[in-house]
Scaffold this active site. Sequence first.
Site, short mmCIF file in Angstrom:
data_model
loop_
_atom_site.label_atom_id
_atom_site.label_comp_id
_atom_site.label_asym_id
_atom_site.label_seq_id
_atom_site.Cartn_x
_atom_site.Cartn_y
_atom_site.Cartn_z
N LYS A 192 6.49 11.27 49.91
CA LYS A 192 6.54 11.92 48.60
C LYS A 192 6.82 13.41 48.78
CE LYS A 192 1.63 13.12 48.26
NZ LYS A 192 0.39 12.98 47.52
N ASP A 220 -6.47 5.90 50.04
CA ASP A 220 -6.41 7.36 49.97
C ASP A 220 -7.81 7.92 50.09
OD1 ASP A 220 -5.14 9.78 49.82
OD2 ASP A 220 -4.17 9.41 47.90
N THR A 225 -6.00 13.37 39.65
CA THR A 225 -5.34 13.08 38.37
C THR A 225 -4.77 11.67 38.35
OG1 THR A 225 -3.20 13.92 39.10
CG2 THR A 225 -4.73 15.50 38.09
N THR A 228 -0.40 10.54 42.05
CA THR A 228 0.12 9.94 43.29
C THR A 228 -0.01 8.43 43.25
OG1 THR A 228 -0.39 11.91 44.60
CG2 THR A 228 -0.20 9.82 45.78
#
Length: 301
Positions: A192, A220, A225, A228
């Site tokens: 990314k 992760d 938020t 991703t």
Amino acid sequence: MNSPKIFAGSSNVSLTKKVSELSRIPLGKIDLGKFSDSEIDVWVEDDVNNTNVFVLQSNSNPVNDNIIELALIADALKRSGSHWITAIIPYFGYSRKEKQSRRGEPISAKVIADLIIESGVNKVICLDLHADAIVGFFNVPVIYLSALEVLATKLKEENPTNPIVVAPDVGGVKRARNFASILSAPLAVIEKHRQVNSRDKMEVLSMSGEVSGDTAIIIDDVISTGGTIVQSAKALYEKGVKKIIVCATHGVFAGDAVKNLENSPVDKIIVTDSIPQNQKSKKIEVVSVAPLIARCLAEEI
């Protein structure tokens, strides 16, 4: 030497109580409050002279208040004669700023680490930091715990079909590889690019590894938020993945994260109680890290 005690900061009282019960270390009495101008007030009510003490505090929302509260608790314990102060920080706020991305930025994680140590902390116990390098920011001994086994145990209850573990970015490859090893599953990586001038926004560039398995498991360290995760899930869905499960140690769920995740292809989200979870979502399940921390404390006393 007096018997050890564990004190709860206001950020995660429920986890502290679980750890106290499992470790059989009694909870210390502490009065936490605020003055009318929002300054934090701390009073350690117990006698802690010549005592090894633990303080559990997650640096979660309100992040700045909880960091200052931890520092004030440590200073109060030090001034009360504590023999050794260990800070248990399940979630370390500012950990995503462990390096300079551009000239003119602070290394925020180092600043917070310095503040905590200068307040009188002698040892730190932390859990799944955003970057391993943060351990070196503390000029005291650090015990670095991982919740991967805890998350994997919960995930195995789902009995996923043909699982493949996915790292949502290149920086998380080591974590994903370890998780894939625990689950005996293959690994894929999403590359990314985060937009420097737009905080918390990213875009998927490419994907390496075969992702045609029935179940994709995104692993992760933190969900903030959810940007991703949402974009990674969309990319996986477009590749033909039938089910998407997200595992993360720290569920921050800032802003509209829960709403965005609810409207995404993600089927289930598993997080720990490193941060108290009061989210109303059928997709979110919480597993406790209290046994993990309690076992660590048993080795310390």
